[in-house]
Design a protein around this motif. Structure first.
Motif, PDB file in Angstrom:
ATOM      1  N   ASP A  94     -37.954 -48.895 -31.599  1.00 16.07           N
ATOM      2  CA  ASP A  94     -38.604 -50.149 -31.212  1.00 16.07           C
ATOM      3  C   ASP A  94     -37.830 -51.320 -31.801  1.00 16.07           C
ATOM      4  O   ASP A  94     -37.764 -51.484 -33.020  1.00 16.07           O
ATOM      5  CB  ASP A  94     -40.050 -50.157 -31.719  1.00 16.07           C
ATOM      6  CG  ASP A  94     -40.818 -51.383 -31.235  1.00 16.07           C
ATOM      7  OD1 ASP A  94     -40.410 -51.977 -30.210  1.00 16.07           O
ATOM      8  OD2 ASP A  94     -41.814 -51.757 -31.884  1.00 16.07           O
ATOM      9  N   ASN A  96     -37.688 -55.268 -32.203  1.00  6.57           N
ATOM     10  CA  ASN A  96     -38.559 -56.437 -32.073  1.00  6.57           C
ATOM     11  C   ASN A  96     -38.313 -57.380 -33.259  1.00  6.57           C
ATOM     12  O   ASN A  96     -38.776 -57.121 -34.365  1.00  6.57           O
ATOM     13  CB  ASN A  96     -40.023 -55.999 -32.038  1.00  6.57           C
ATOM     14  CG  ASN A  96     -40.954 -57.133 -31.640  1.00  6.57           C
ATOM     15  OD1 ASN A  96     -40.736 -58.292 -31.985  1.00  6.57           O
ATOM     16  ND2 ASN A  96     -42.006 -56.785 -30.906  1.00  6.57           N
ATOM     17  N   LYS A  99     -41.419 -58.643 -35.277  1.00  6.30           N
ATOM     18  CA  LYS A  99     -42.221 -57.708 -36.080  1.00  6.30           C
ATOM     19  C   LYS A  99     -41.465 -57.130 -37.273  1.00  6.30           C
ATOM     20  O   LYS A  99     -42.083 -56.781 -38.287  1.00  6.30           O
ATOM     21  CB  LYS A  99     -42.721 -56.557 -35.197  1.00  6.30           C
ATOM     22  CG  LYS A  99     -43.708 -56.977 -34.135  1.00  6.30           C
ATOM     23  CD  LYS A  99     -43.985 -55.844 -33.162  1.00  6.30           C
ATOM     24  CE  LYS A  99     -44.612 -54.636 -33.806  1.00  6.30           C
ATOM     25  NZ  LYS A  99     -44.919 -53.580 -32.817  1.00  6.30           N
ATOM     26  N   TYR A 100     -40.117 -57.030 -37.156  1.00 12.17           N
ATOM     27  CA  TYR A 100     -39.365 -56.325 -38.191  1.00 12.17           C
ATOM     28  C   TYR A 100     -38.248 -57.200 -38.737  1.00 12.17           C
ATOM     29  O   TYR A 100     -37.618 -57.965 -37.993  1.00 12.17           O
ATOM     30  CB  TYR A 100     -38.775 -55.033 -37.621  1.00 12.17           C
ATOM     31  CG  TYR A 100     -39.747 -54.235 -36.783  1.00 12.17           C
ATOM     32  CD1 TYR A 100     -40.930 -53.745 -37.327  1.00 12.17           C
ATOM     33  CD2 TYR A 100     -39.488 -53.976 -35.438  1.00 12.17           C
ATOM     34  CE1 TYR A 100     -41.823 -53.016 -36.564  1.00 12.17           C
ATOM     35  CE2 TYR A 100     -40.374 -53.239 -34.660  1.00 12.17           C
ATOM     36  CZ  TYR A 100     -41.540 -52.771 -35.226  1.00 12.17           C
ATOM     37  OH  TYR A 100     -42.426 -52.062 -34.472  1.00 12.17           O
ATOM     38  N   ASP A 101     -37.993 -57.061 -40.032  1.00 10.96           N
ATOM     39  CA  ASP A 101     -36.903 -57.810 -40.667  1.00 10.96           C
ATOM     40  C   ASP A 101     -35.737 -56.924 -41.054  1.00 10.96           C
ATOM     41  O   ASP A 101     -34.675 -57.406 -41.428  1.00 10.96           O
ATOM     42  CB  ASP A 101     -37.420 -58.550 -41.901  1.00 10.96           C
ATOM     43  CG  ASP A 101     -38.020 -57.604 -42.934  1.00 10.96           C
ATOM     44  OD1 ASP A 101     -38.190 -56.407 -42.610  1.00 10.96           O
ATOM     45  OD2 ASP A 101     -38.320 -58.057 -44.052  1.00 10.96           O
ATOM     46  N   LYS A 102     -35.926 -55.588 -41.006  1.00 10.68           N
ATOM     47  CA  LYS A 102     -34.837 -54.667 -41.300  1.00 10.68           C
ATOM     48  C   LYS A 102     -35.152 -53.308 -40.665  1.00 10.68           C
ATOM     49  O   LYS A 102     -36.283 -53.044 -40.245  1.00 10.68           O
ATOM     50  CB  LYS A 102     -34.639 -54.504 -42.804  1.00 10.68           C
ATOM     51  CG  LYS A 102     -35.816 -53.905 -43.537  1.00 10.68           C
ATOM     52  CD  LYS A 102     -35.514 -53.784 -45.019  1.00 10.68           C
ATOM     53  CE  LYS A 102     -36.685 -53.184 -45.776  1.00 10.68           C
ATOM     54  NZ  LYS A 102     -36.377 -53.051 -47.232  1.00 10.68           N
ATOM     55  N   ARG A 104     -36.092 -49.547 -40.452  1.00 11.86           N
ATOM     56  CA  ARG A 104     -36.896 -48.620 -41.246  1.00 11.86           C
ATOM     57  C   ARG A 104     -37.499 -47.550 -40.342  1.00 11.86           C
ATOM     58  O   ARG A 104     -37.542 -47.721 -39.122  1.00 11.86           O
ATOM     59  CB  ARG A 104     -37.999 -49.368 -41.994  1.00 11.86           C
ATOM     60  CG  ARG A 104     -39.035 -50.005 -41.099  1.00 11.86           C
ATOM     61  CD  ARG A 104     -40.009 -50.839 -41.924  1.00 11.86           C
ATOM     62  NE  ARG A 104     -39.351 -52.012 -42.480  1.00 11.86           N
ATOM     63  CZ  ARG A 104     -39.962 -52.868 -43.298  1.00 11.86           C
ATOM     64  NH1 ARG A 104     -41.193 -52.645 -43.696  1.00 11.86           N
ATOM     65  NH2 ARG A 104     -39.320 -53.929 -43.741  1.00 11.86           N
ATOM     66  N   LYS A 106     -40.888 -44.954 -39.781  1.00 13.49           N
ATOM     67  CA  LYS A 106     -42.264 -44.574 -40.108  1.00 13.49           C
ATOM     68  C   LYS A 106     -42.534 -43.193 -39.511  1.00 13.49           C
ATOM     69  O   LYS A 106     -42.175 -42.927 -38.363  1.00 13.49           O
ATOM     70  CB  LYS A 106     -43.262 -45.590 -39.545  1.00 13.49           C
ATOM     71  CG  LYS A 106     -43.104 -46.994 -40.109  1.00 13.49           C
ATOM     72  CD  LYS A 106     -44.117 -47.942 -39.479  1.00 13.49           C
ATOM     73  CE  LYS A 106     -43.960 -49.352 -40.024  1.00 13.49           C
ATOM     74  NZ  LYS A 106     -44.930 -50.297 -39.401  1.00 13.49           N
ATOM     75  N   CYS A 122     -38.016 -48.714 -36.478  1.00 12.45           N
ATOM     76  CA  CYS A 122     -38.235 -50.136 -36.254  1.00 12.45           C
ATOM     77  C   CYS A 122     -36.963 -50.912 -36.597  1.00 12.45           C
ATOM     78  O   CYS A 122     -36.362 -50.682 -37.651  1.00 12.45           O
ATOM     79  CB  CYS A 122     -39.386 -50.637 -37.125  1.00 12.45           C
ATOM     80  SG  CYS A 122     -40.888 -49.629 -37.018  1.00 12.45           S
ATOM     81  N   ALA A 123     -36.574 -51.853 -35.731  1.00  8.64           N
ATOM     82  CA  ALA A 123     -35.349 -52.619 -35.956  1.00  8.64           C
ATOM     83  C   ALA A 123     -35.541 -54.042 -35.459  1.00  8.64           C
ATOM     84  O   ALA A 123     -36.183 -54.271 -34.426  1.00  8.64           O
ATOM     85  CB  ALA A 123     -34.170 -51.967 -35.255  1.00  8.64           C
ATOM     86  N   PRO A 124     -34.976 -55.035 -36.169  1.00  6.16           N
ATOM     87  CA  PRO A 124     -35.107 -56.422 -35.721  1.00  6.16           C
ATOM     88  C   PRO A 124     -34.184 -56.783 -34.561  1.00  6.16           C
ATOM     89  O   PRO A 124     -34.417 -57.769 -33.855  1.00  6.16           O
ATOM     90  CB  PRO A 124     -34.744 -57.227 -36.978  1.00  6.16           C
ATOM     91  CG  PRO A 124     -33.858 -56.328 -37.761  1.00  6.16           C
ATOM     92  CD  PRO A 124     -34.338 -54.936 -37.490  1.00  6.16           C
TER      93      PRO A 124
END
Length: 340
Positions: A94, A96, A99-102, A104, A106, A122-124
């Motif tokens: 994902d 976005n 929503k994300y700054d680095k 990671r 989950k 999750c990726a910015p």
């Protein structure tokens, strides 16, 4: 219409519960969809994960990928809204910036089904996935971690299945002979005993899976097999393809013992038979001797990855309540000479 849909979903939930009960599962979650070692990846635009998870697995006679990877054409935001959320193993990438700054990861276990593992990456930005600077961690850097976690998930799922459908008589025999616990599948009913040796098999004519357990001094696998697993004549016996074996020494934190793990190929000396094997030699179960738990497959013309992985799950599921802690293995032998 609302009452009809409610009744419909209630009926599906009830049927899932009944099916789970019939399979010995105690969870209220439905059974996950997909085959073992099958991974669904969503949002992997550059196929970074596809390439990493499809690498060839070591120790097989023919090339086979570590995982069967599928990439459905669906948006990451929609992945958990449909039937895909019941997948056995699911990775969602994902991107976005709001929503994300680095970058990671989950993890979610058995969130919608069982057995199930979901990884949300999750990726910015898309660039972040490929960033290899000192400040960033590329998605490639997580590939080994993902693969290891997915493999652990599959081995654990198979072990749990065995414990529901197992062979208690054969397990009791192993404990009587060697003093430790190991799960034995219900279809493994054939066995041969020797001195400090037992060979257990499903005796399948098309996909034979075997477990051997033997106590020995270090470096005696082929000698053990020459005595206990023969072919049609005494001159035919099981042996190791030495230059096709890899060896790893490990410390098992769970039991506080050292192990010597190896995988590769076996062959029947004097006959055209062979296949893959996986084994674990354990220091600490006995004061002086080593005990080896080994699985090997004979399945000509068939894919062997899942068959070997199932045996690996069994090999790693041994447990002895009172082990001799921190008895260290012999380490001076190079990898391919650990067996005679």
């Amino acid at each position: 219409m609302y009452r009809y849909r409610s009744l419909h979903f209630a009926l599906l939930a009830f049927l899932s519960f009944v099916l789970a009960a019939c399979n010995g599962r105690k969870s209220m979650l439905p059974a996950s969809g997909g085959r073992p070692f099958e991974v669904t990846v969503v949002g992997d635009a550059d196929s970074i994960l596809y390439k990493a998870l499809s690498v060839e697995i070591d120790g097989l006679p023919q090339p086979e990928p570590m995982f069967d990877v599928s990439e459905p054409n669906i948006k990451p935001s929609e992945a958990l809204k449909g039937v895909l959320r019941y997948a056995r193993s699911l990775i969602i990438v994902d991107v976005n910036p709001k929503k994300y700054d680095k970058l990671r990861i989950k993890w979610y276990n058995n969130r919608y089904a069982e057995p199930q593992l979901i990884a949300l990456i999750c990726a910015p930005s898309a660039q972040c996935l490929c960033d290899t600077t000192t400040e960033g961690i590329a998605l490639q850097g997580y590939a080994k971690q993902l693969a290891a976690r997915l493999k652990e998930h599959e081995l654990k799922a198979y072990t749990q299945m065995i414990r529901r459908k197992h062979n208690p008589n054969m397990e009791a025999e192993v404990k009587r002979m060697f003093g430790f616990d190991i799960p034995i599948p219900a279809d493994m009913t054939s066995c041969k005993r020797g001195k400090d040796f037992i060979w257990i098999s499903n005796d399948s004519p098309t996909a034979m899976q075997n477990i051997c357990i033997y106590k020995h001094t270090f470096g005696k696998r082929d000698s053990v097999m020459q005595v206990n697993i023969k072919g049609e004549t005494d001159s035919m016996y099981m042996s190791t393809v030495h230059n096709a074996c890899s060896v790893t020494y490990k410390y098992d934190e769970r039991e506080d013992i050292y192990t010597h793990e190896w995988r590769g190929l076996w062959q029947m000396h004097g006959d055209a038979m062979g296949g893959p094997l996986v084994a674990r030699s354990i220091w600490g179960y006995y004061p002086r001797d080593v005990v080896t738990v080994e699985g090997f497959v004979y399945a000509p013309g068939k894919q062997k990855r899942n068959l070997v992985m199932q045996l690996e799950a069994i090999v790693y599921a041994t447990h002895k309540q009172q082990a001799n802690k921190r008895l260290e293995p012999i380490r001076h032998l190079p990898g391919k000479k650990h067996i005679d």
